[in-house]
Write a protein that holds these residues in place. Structure first.
Motif, mmCIF file in Angstrom:
data_model
loop_
_atom_site.group_PDB
_atom_site.id
_atom_site.type_symbol
_atom_site.label_atom_id
_atom_site.label_comp_id
_atom_site.label_asym_id
_atom_site.label_seq_id
_atom_site.Cartn_x
_atom_site.Cartn_y
_atom_site.Cartn_z
ATOM 1 N N UNK A 123 15.853 -10.574 47.410
ATOM 2 C CA UNK A 123 17.225 -10.389 46.933
ATOM 3 C C UNK A 123 18.118 -11.559 47.322
ATOM 4 N N UNK A 124 17.723 -12.324 48.395
ATOM 5 C CA UNK A 124 18.527 -13.451 48.885
ATOM 6 C C UNK A 124 17.917 -14.734 48.340
ATOM 7 N N UNK A 125 18.751 -15.547 47.702
ATOM 8 C CA UNK A 125 18.306 -16.825 47.165
ATOM 9 C C UNK A 125 18.225 -17.862 48.270
ATOM 10 N N UNK A 143 21.901 -15.467 43.366
ATOM 11 C CA UNK A 143 22.148 -15.925 41.989
ATOM 12 C C UNK A 143 22.121 -14.737 41.018
ATOM 13 N N UNK A 144 22.562 -14.983 39.803
ATOM 14 C CA UNK A 144 22.685 -13.906 38.800
ATOM 15 C C UNK A 144 21.335 -13.317 38.449
ATOM 16 N N UNK A 145 20.303 -14.133 38.390
ATOM 17 C CA UNK A 145 18.998 -13.643 37.985
ATOM 18 C C UNK A 145 18.465 -12.618 38.967
ATOM 19 N N UNK A 146 18.742 -12.827 40.261
ATOM 20 C CA UNK A 146 18.290 -11.867 41.266
ATOM 21 C C UNK A 146 18.965 -10.526 41.061
ATOM 22 N N UNK A 147 20.248 -10.577 40.773
ATOM 23 C CA UNK A 147 20.961 -9.314 40.545
ATOM 24 C C UNK A 147 20.421 -8.608 39.314
ATOM 25 N N UNK A 148 20.190 -9.347 38.246
ATOM 26 C CA UNK A 148 19.692 -8.739 37.016
ATOM 27 C C UNK A 148 18.355 -8.051 37.251
ATOM 28 N N UNK A 201 22.146 -16.640 72.851
ATOM 29 C CA UNK A 201 23.190 -17.653 72.648
ATOM 30 C C UNK A 201 22.650 -19.076 72.698
ATOM 31 N N UNK A 202 21.510 -19.298 73.310
ATOM 32 C CA UNK A 202 20.989 -20.662 73.389
ATOM 33 C C UNK A 202 19.934 -20.964 72.368
ATOM 34 N N UNK A 203 19.850 -20.220 71.296
ATOM 35 C CA UNK A 203 18.836 -20.454 70.279
ATOM 36 C C UNK A 203 19.078 -21.802 69.620
ATOM 37 N N UNK A 204 17.981 -22.516 69.378
ATOM 38 C CA UNK A 204 18.109 -23.848 68.817
ATOM 39 C C UNK A 204 18.227 -23.797 67.296
ATOM 40 N N UNK A 205 18.800 -24.862 66.713
ATOM 41 C CA UNK A 205 18.941 -24.870 65.242
ATOM 42 C C UNK A 205 17.598 -24.807 64.536
ATOM 43 N N UNK A 206 16.551 -25.433 65.129
ATOM 44 C CA UNK A 206 15.272 -25.404 64.434
ATOM 45 C C UNK A 206 14.688 -24.005 64.432
ATOM 46 N N UNK A 207 14.824 -23.301 65.604
ATOM 47 C CA UNK A 207 14.326 -21.922 65.650
ATOM 48 C C UNK A 207 15.126 -21.035 64.694
ATOM 49 N N UNK A 208 16.446 -21.293 64.652
ATOM 50 C CA UNK A 208 17.297 -20.500 63.755
ATOM 51 C C UNK A 208 16.921 -20.766 62.288
ATOM 52 N N UNK A 209 16.591 -22.024 61.984
ATOM 53 C CA UNK A 209 16.193 -22.362 60.612
ATOM 54 C C UNK A 209 14.904 -21.648 60.256
ATOM 55 N N UNK A 210 13.968 -21.521 61.271
ATOM 56 C CA UNK A 210 12.714 -20.825 61.016
ATOM 57 C C UNK A 210 12.947 -19.363 60.684
ATOM 58 N N UNK A 211 13.874 -18.745 61.416
ATOM 59 C CA UNK A 211 14.194 -17.331 61.143
ATOM 60 C C UNK A 211 14.807 -17.155 59.741
ATOM 61 N N UNK A 212 15.621 -18.117 59.339
ATOM 62 C CA UNK A 212 16.256 -18.021 58.022
ATOM 63 C C UNK A 212 15.224 -18.149 56.905
ATOM 64 N N UNK A 213 14.187 -19.006 57.142
ATOM 65 C CA UNK A 213 13.140 -19.146 56.135
ATOM 66 C C UNK A 213 12.357 -17.864 55.982
ATOM 67 N N UNK A 214 12.137 -17.174 57.114
ATOM 68 C CA UNK A 214 11.424 -15.900 57.036
ATOM 69 C C UNK A 214 12.220 -14.870 56.241
ATOM 70 N N UNK A 215 13.521 -14.886 56.429
ATOM 71 C CA UNK A 215 14.362 -13.907 55.705
ATOM 72 C C UNK A 215 14.282 -14.148 54.201
ATOM 73 N N UNK A 216 14.407 -15.403 53.788
ATOM 74 C CA UNK A 216 14.362 -15.722 52.358
ATOM 75 C C UNK A 216 13.003 -15.411 51.771
ATOM 76 N N UNK A 217 11.931 -15.645 52.604
ATOM 77 C CA UNK A 217 10.584 -15.430 52.111
ATOM 78 C C UNK A 217 10.291 -13.950 51.894
ATOM 79 N N UNK A 218 10.739 -13.112 52.845
ATOM 80 C CA UNK A 218 10.395 -11.695 52.766
ATOM 81 C C UNK A 218 11.493 -10.838 52.102
ATOM 82 N N UNK A 219 12.594 -11.424 51.733
ATOM 83 C CA UNK A 219 13.690 -10.670 51.069
ATOM 84 C C UNK A 219 14.051 -11.367 49.763
#
Length: 771
Positions: free
Chosen positions: A97-99, A175-180, A77-95
């Motif tokens: 399917x997510x733009x 985005x549409x291109x990812x789905x295609x 519950x006390x995770x910081x926005x910067x740490x959370x932003x880092x986790x989100x970048x990892x998700x986009x980088x390794x997945x």
């Protein structure tokens, strides 16, 4: 049946054999074509189902990813926005399917994202979704997000704490291109995939054409609407706007109320099958054509001898008696041709004999027909001039010569009276032949009564030299016109500048025709004399009529029927009597010609004689009737209207002997028929008839019209002019003078009868003038 139908029958037999084969091949191709089309449609349905399943798996993977991220956020519950932003970048980088991905607080404000542009935004506003704590997953339609400068749609997952309260919202942007790339990568290059929700198209993969309908337009098409309702739809024939006709299938994604449509150009599926069927059909038709060609060739070989025989028979039928059939087959057909040739030769010989007999018979028939025609024309022709023209024309036609001149005898002279053919009437006018000075003509022609051919007309001395030169005479045929050893005249026939050649048979026929012509001329001359006498008598029956007598103005008219008709017996008369009285007579004598004219004169002057002794109409008619009955009962009868008019006071005493009733026109226009004793008969039929007088006063302005039955019995198409029509004409012209009234009556009759009068007309009109 035409002989060449043998060839047609062979061709027809080949066609009948080949037709079932052709029909069978066509039916097989049609059945096979439909099977292939059905298989293609089933394949599209399977592809659409696979794509729909892949899309569902795609959404589930993203939801699993968002769920894992939500558990981490809940556990820390006390995770910081910067740490959370880092986790989100990892998700986009390794997945891939997510733009993009973002985390928002319960109020929708983005607290962390893989891109800084989204932080601080209100996710509810930009993602066009509203907070729905009771739902697990929220999907949004494709939309344009300005901060990202791209077309995306969102899959949002609400994250809740242990108390089931909303702690944050995780939104994955795709985005549409990812789905295609991830879903429809297995689609064939020529197809089209449409993914849509209830608001419009989310993704489209189009390899059919550059243009396709807008996002909202797809919702108007029935297959898409049916799939959004949860039904699978097969598409067999659907035209994409600005694109080709396609076939395919549309499958629903029921969990999210979405639909996936897969389409292929129909021609790519149907075209190969159609071309294959067309190839087989062409091969079949080629086979049938070869078979028909072979049968036609064999048919020609078999039917050619028969056709040659038919051709010869038709030429023979058309009149070519010399035609022969050249058939050399060495079989029965050759025997048939030889029989035909023998029959044709025999028939030609017999036909030649028959033609010769017919020619002789035709000449005799022509002579008989000419004699009949001449006789009929001479009977119908009324006057001498017409009969002479018929005789001249008939003689020239019978002898086959171009012109004819007829000379009639007057004492010792022959006078040119008619010409026909190339001789103009003015040339023969005044030409005469003095019989006493032409001994050769008298002895050889007229007295002998036989036709004579003159080879040199100039040496004969018959015609004047000037006339011979003017009409180019060389020789001709002289025909005597003799009746009971009495010379009526001669006919001279020739061709210009030639000497006619006629055989004895033709000369004998000409002589018979000349004898008939002499009889006709003699009768015509006698009839003309009789007619001249009758005309003289009749003209004496019509006195000169003054235009007025006392207080009366009057007009009398006599109109003969056709000029060709015999003279009639209609007449009118006025008799001046003592004491200012005037006798009026209008009568119609039965019969025609000279007898009628004599009877008219007898009736007229008998009436005048009795009227001078006893001036009463009834007494004069009674005595005249008795005189005619005793004298000439077999001649006929007379209808007569007789009146005595006081020309000063207008009193009229009259009697009617079977005549049409006179008409009195009142000043008011009323028409009154003058009464008479019932059934008073015509004069000259019954003896001892007592006729009765009637009296009336003709007032100023009134008109008296007396007439014969030629007026009321004038006809047109079997309908008579009638007394009623006469009365209407008189009433219409009552204000005119008697002469104008008489002319109006005649014009009405002529118009009604179309100019053809069948009987003479006598008319008397008297009008008492106003004082």
């Amino acid at each position: 049946m035409h002989i060449s139908s043998l060839r047609n029958k062979l061709s027809l037999a080949g066609l009948l054999i080949a037709t079932p084969f052709v029909v069978c091949i066509i039916l097989i191709q049609i059945f096979h074509f439909r099977e292939e089309v059905n298989d293609a449609i089933k394949d599209q349905q399977e592809v659409a189902g696979d794509i729909a399943q892949a899309y569902s798996s795609y959404v589930e993977e993203i939801l699993v990813l968002e769920s894992i991220l939500g558990e981490r956020i809940t556990e820390q519950p006390g995770i910081s926005p910067s740490q959370l932003r880092h986790n989100l970048l990892d998700i986009v980088l390794f997945c891939p399917k997510v733009k993009h991905i973002a985390v928002a607080d319960p109020n929708g404000r983005v607290i962390a994202s893989d891109i800084s542009q989204m932080e601080g935004m209100n996710i509810f506003q930009f993602l066009q979704i509203k907070q729905e704590p009771t739902r697990k997953v929220t999907l949004s339609s494709s939309f344009y997000m300005k901060p990202l400068n791209s077309e995306v749609f969102a899959i949002s997952f609400p994250v809740r704490d242990r108390n089931r309260r909303l702690s944050c919202i995780i939104s994955a942007l795709v985005d549409e291109e990812s789905i295609k790339q991830s879903i429809v990568g297995r689609m064939m290059n020529s197809g089209m995939v449409v993914i849509t929700d209830s608001k419009g198209v989310i993704a489209v993969k189009n390899n059919i054409g550059r243009n396709y309908p807008g996002r909202q337009c797809w919702l108007r098409y029935p297959p898409i609407r049916e799939a959004l309702r949860g039904r699978s739809v097969m598409v067999e024939k659907f035209r994409i706007p600005s694109g080709p006709v396609v076939l395919g299938a549309v499958e629903p994604i029921r969990e999210f109320n979405w639909a996936v449509g897969v389409f292929y150009p129909r021609e790519e599926v149907v075209g190969p099958v159609r071309r294959k069927a067309a190839m087989w059909l062409l091969l079949t038709l080629l086979f049938v054509g070869i078979a028909l060609g072979v049968t036609g060739y064999l048919g020609n070989l078999l039917s050619k001898p028969l056709l040659d025989l038919v051709k010869a028979a038709r030429a023979f039928q058309a009149g070519d008696m010399s035609v022969r059939a050249d058939v050399r087959t060495g079989d029965e057909i050759q025997l048939l041709g030889q029989s035909f040739n023998g029959m044709a030769a025999t028939l030609q010989e017999r036909t030649n004999e028959l033609h010769e007999a017919l020619r002789s018979e035709r000449n005799r028939a022509t002579e008989t027909s000419t004699l009949y025609t001449v006789a009929q024309g001479l009977i119908v022709a009324a006057n001498l001039g017409e009969r002479l023209e018929i005789i001249a024309r008939s003689l020239a036609s019978f002898c086959k010569l171009k012109r004819c001149t007829i000379f009639l005898r007057r004492g010792d002279r022959l006078i040119a009276s008619a010409g026909w053919g190339l001789i103009h009437p003015e040339l023969v006018h005044g030409i005469t032949i003095d019989i006493s000075e032409s001994a050769q003509l008298e002895q050889e022609t007229i007295l002998a009564g036989k036709p004579v051919i003159i080879e040199d007309i100039t040496s004969c001395g018959v015609l004047p030299i000037e006339f011979i030169k003017s009409v180019n005479l060389k020789g001709g045929l002289l025909l005597p016109l003799v009746r009971r050893h009495h010379v009526v005249g001669i006919a001279f026939l020739d061709n210009p500048g030639e000497v006619p050649i006629l055989d004895q048979q033709k000369l004998e026929g000409a002589r018979q025709l000349a004898d008939l012509a002499a009889i006709a001329i003699e009768h015509a001359m006698a009839s003309q004399k009789q007619r001249n006498i009758a005309e003289a008598l009749q003209s004496s029956m019509l006195p000169t009529i003054p235009s007025s007598i006392g207080v009366f103005s009057l007009a009398c008219r006599y109109y003969p029927a056709l000029e060709e008709a015999e003279l009639g017996g209609d007449f009118y008369d006025l008799l001046a009597l003592p004491g200012g009285q005037m006798g009026l007579v209008i009568a119609d004598v039965a019969g025609k010609g000279l007898e009628a004219a004599v009877y008219t004169a007898m009736g007229k002057y008998t009436l005048r004689a009795f009227l001078s002794e006893e001036p009463f109409p009834s007494s004069a008619l009674t005595r005249t009737n008795n005189a005619l009955v005793r004298t000439t009962q077999e001649w006929g009868f007379v209808t007569m209207f007789h009146g005595i008019l006081d020309v000063e006071n207008g009193q009229l005493v009259y009697s009617n002997a079977g005549h049409p009733p006179a008409m009195l026109v009142r000043e008011s226009g009323e028409i009154a028929m003058l009464p008479a004793a019932d059934r008073q008969p015509p004069l000259g039929i019954f003896p001892d008839i007592t006729y009765v007088d009637e009296t009336l006063d003709i007032l100023p302005g009134e008109i008296l019209v007396c007439y014969t039955d030629g007026i009321i019995e004038a006809r047109r198409d079997g309908e008579q002019f009638s007394i009623e029509r006469l009365a209407s004409v008189i009433a219409a012209h009552k204000n005119e003078n008697p002469s104008q009234i008489a002319d109006a009556i005649y014009e009405s009759i002529i118009d009604f009868s179309q100019g053809v009068l069948q009987d003479d007309i006598a008319l008397m009109v008297l009008k008492r003038e106003q004082t």
